[in-house]
Design a protein around this motif. Structure first.
Motif, short mmCIF file in Angstrom:
data_model
loop_
_atom_site.label_atom_id
_atom_site.label_comp_id
_atom_site.label_asym_id
_atom_site.label_seq_id
_atom_site.Cartn_x
_atom_site.Cartn_y
_atom_site.Cartn_z
N TRP A 66 4.18 51.10 18.51
CA TRP A 66 4.30 49.72 19.00
C TRP A 66 3.01 49.31 19.70
N VAL A 67 2.54 48.10 19.41
CA VAL A 67 1.45 47.50 20.18
C VAL A 67 1.84 46.07 20.50
N TRP A 68 1.20 45.49 21.50
CA TRP A 68 1.51 44.10 21.84
C TRP A 68 0.87 43.18 20.80
N PRO A 69 1.39 41.97 20.66
CA PRO A 69 1.01 41.11 19.53
C PRO A 69 -0.50 40.88 19.38
N GLN A 70 -1.21 40.60 20.48
CA GLN A 70 -2.65 40.38 20.35
C GLN A 70 -3.37 41.63 19.86
N ARG A 71 -2.85 42.77 20.27
CA ARG A 71 -3.46 44.03 19.83
C ARG A 71 -3.26 44.22 18.34
N LEU A 72 -2.08 43.82 17.85
CA LEU A 72 -1.84 43.93 16.42
C LEU A 72 -2.76 42.99 15.65
N GLN A 73 -2.99 41.81 16.19
CA GLN A 73 -3.92 40.87 15.55
C GLN A 73 -5.31 41.49 15.44
N THR A 74 -5.76 42.09 16.53
CA THR A 74 -7.06 42.76 16.52
C THR A 74 -7.11 43.84 15.45
N ILE A 75 -6.06 44.65 15.40
CA ILE A 75 -6.01 45.74 14.43
C ILE A 75 -6.10 45.21 13.00
N HIS A 76 -5.38 44.15 12.74
CA HIS A 76 -5.42 43.58 11.39
C HIS A 76 -6.78 42.97 11.07
N LEU A 77 -7.42 42.35 12.07
CA LEU A 77 -8.76 41.82 11.85
C LEU A 77 -9.76 42.93 11.57
N LEU A 78 -9.48 44.12 12.08
CA LEU A 78 -10.35 45.26 11.82
C LEU A 78 -10.16 45.78 10.39
N GLY A 79 -9.15 45.25 9.72
CA GLY A 79 -8.87 45.71 8.37
C GLY A 79 -8.06 47.00 8.35
N ILE A 80 -7.44 47.31 9.49
CA ILE A 80 -6.63 48.52 9.58
C ILE A 80 -5.17 48.16 9.31
N ASP A 81 -4.49 49.01 8.58
CA ASP A 81 -3.03 48.91 8.45
C ASP A 81 -2.58 47.60 7.83
N ASP A 82 -3.24 47.19 6.75
CA ASP A 82 -2.86 45.95 6.09
C ASP A 82 -1.41 45.98 5.60
N LYS A 83 -0.95 47.17 5.25
CA LYS A 83 0.42 47.29 4.72
C LYS A 83 1.45 47.44 5.84
N GLN A 84 0.98 47.41 7.09
CA GLN A 84 1.87 47.48 8.26
C GLN A 84 2.75 48.73 8.21
N GLU A 85 2.12 49.85 7.87
CA GLU A 85 2.86 51.11 7.84
C GLU A 85 2.71 51.88 9.15
N ILE A 86 1.73 51.51 9.96
CA ILE A 86 1.43 52.30 11.16
C ILE A 86 1.82 51.57 12.44
N PHE A 87 1.45 50.31 12.54
CA PHE A 87 1.68 49.58 13.79
C PHE A 87 2.81 48.57 13.64
N THR A 88 3.49 48.33 14.75
CA THR A 88 4.58 47.37 14.75
C THR A 88 4.65 46.68 16.11
N THR A 89 5.26 45.52 16.15
CA THR A 89 5.52 44.87 17.44
C THR A 89 7.02 44.87 17.76
N HIS A 90 7.78 45.65 16.98
CA HIS A 90 9.23 45.76 17.24
C HIS A 90 9.52 47.09 17.94
N THR A 91 9.96 47.02 19.18
CA THR A 91 10.20 48.26 19.93
C THR A 91 11.31 49.10 19.30
#
Length: 436
Positions: free
Chosen positions: A207-232
DNA sequence: GCGATCAGCT
DNA sequence: CACAGCTGATCGC
């Protein structure tokens, strides 16, 4: 020396070109100036260029000059004093501090200067060996006249393992707490590799907070959303802002379910156990760990006990020496590699400024000279070739009337605004502890 | 009233 | 202690 030409991690104006090493807040002061950035071209890595608009919405994309690792750019500057043309070639070197972090090497009419920004130099890892090669290629045998060095951990007592080793320790600790929730303290950028390693090793989302997930996606990491989530509800492992991992927040979480906290940090005073003894740089570790496949020898011996790592607080919470800054041995190798004429530390505090020359004068070309490094004020010395008008003590003028009315209302609005822009402080994410 | 910046803190 | 960064206070427009 000619001034007013180039600035690194300093954005107060007065230069003809600006360089950003990475997107941590203490390196971007002045970038968010009102009306957007308009002091001149801004060089940074492509990754930083992609993230910049989210941190500084007013920035004009046309001023950005993305420079990839290993790439060079030619600068045509004019001397403020004589008006003559000054040609400089700048080359970007990976700094391995956080995503998008760079060092800058300047060569040309002004001589040769290297600004490391914040960096790590784990030569047991392939990435760092590639960075070293890039640096040597860019230097092409030149001597660095001035080295601006990340001296954050410039003391012989400080050493930490390569980050992959500590990442494995972290997996070990989490595995040892199968029935616990896990809270990991992280910053707004950096340590993505650590979280990815944990996620893959434990087959668990993080789990990461929403802005952190946005950053991660902008980095091109985890495009398929297999690693990070915002759902606890999907995971027991959460990465939260570093400052929100406190005794109080852990206590609060532990009233709901058993929770451990983990702080990955190079800060030496965190690696103390409850008796106050420093463990990882002490003499006799209880045990050591072997991690395979991390270098050519196939193993790295650790001076650290993974079964009982230092306690962060007096609870089931741990501090691990996962550092994004070079430790002393790495700085020593870096100095050995560069052998600059002069070295200046970029990090300083009012209490303890470690002058790199203190430890590395034998690796400097001008070690016969007296120490001309200026006395540092609190903060970082990031500017090069700029007018050195640093104001050391800007005393707040007193005497204005104290306004109390409606201040609490104002405060809360300011806080809300900041949270919208920068990301919220997360204490008890989505946990229905006490809703009132 | 608002954004920028500083001091204080972890 | 303070990596990087939040918070509240204050300043100036």
């Amino acid at each position: 020396m000619d001034e007013g030409l180039v600035s690194v991690d300093k954005f107060s104006g007065g230069s003809q070109a600006y360089f950003l090493t990475h997107l941590h807040q203490d390196h971007t002061r002045g970038l968010g100036a009102a009306g957007g950035w308009r002091h001149g071209p801004l060089y940074c890595s492509p990754v930083t260029a992609r993230l910049l608009p989210t941190r500084f919405p007013g920035i004009d994309a046309s001023v950005l000059r993305p420079l990839a690792s290993g790439a060079s750019a030619s600068l045509s500057l004019s001397s403020p004093s004589t008006g003559r043309l000054i040609s400089v070639v700048v080359t970007a070197i990976p700094a391995l501090h956080c995503p998008g972090s760079l060092m800058y090497l300047f060569r040309g009419d002004l001589g040769c200067m290297l600004c490391t920004g914040d960096f790590r130099w784990e030569l047991g890892c392939e990435r760092a060996r590639a960075a070293k090669k890039a640096l040597l290629d860019a230097l092409a045998g030149d001597t660095v006249d001035v080295l601006y060095l990340d001296n954050t951990y410039c003391h012989p007592s400080i050493s930490f393992p390569p980050r992959p080793v500590v990442a494995e320790q972290m997996v070990y600790i989490i595995r040892a707490h199968p029935d616990h929730e896990v809270i990991i303290g992280v910053d707004t950028l950096g340590k993505e590799d650590l979280l990815i390693h944990i996620s893959r090793a434990l087959q668990t989302k993080i789990w990461v907070w929403p802005q952190r997930l946005q950053t991660i996606h902008l980095l091109g990491i985890d495009d398929k959303q297999e690693i990070f989530t915002t759902h606890t509800s999907l995971t027991r492992i959460r990465a939260v802002p570093r400052y929100s991992l406190t005794i109080e927040s852990l206590d609060a979480l532990n009233t709901v379910c058993p929770t451990i906290g983990i702080m990955p940090s190079g800060l030496p005073w965190l690696w103390k156990n409850t008796k106050g003894k420093t463990k990882s740089c002490g003499k006799s570790p209880v045990k050591s760990i072997r991690c395979k496949g991390l270098n050519e020898e196939g193993a790295i011996e650790m001076d650290y006990d993974p079964l009982s790592p230092p306690k962060l607080f007096e609870k089931d919470s741990y501090a691990l020496p996962y550092s994004d800054h070079a430790c002393f041995a790495e700085l020593e190798d870096f100095m050995q590699t560069v052998r600059p004429s002069t070295v200046i530390g970029i990090v300083s505090t009012s209490l303890r400024y470690v002058n790199p020359r203190q430890h590395f004068s034998h690796l400097c070309g001008d070690n016969v000279c007296s120490d001309k490094t200026p006395v540092k004020s609190k903060g970082r010395d990031n500017a090069i070739l700029t007018p050195k008008k640093r104001k050391n003590d800007s005393k707040t003028p007193k005497g204005s009337k104290v306004r109390i009315s409606s201040s609490s209302l104002y405060r809360s609005r300011v806080t809300m605004k900041r949270r919208q822009c920068c990301g919220a402080k997360i204490r008890e994410p989505e946990e229905p502890i006490s809703v009132d």
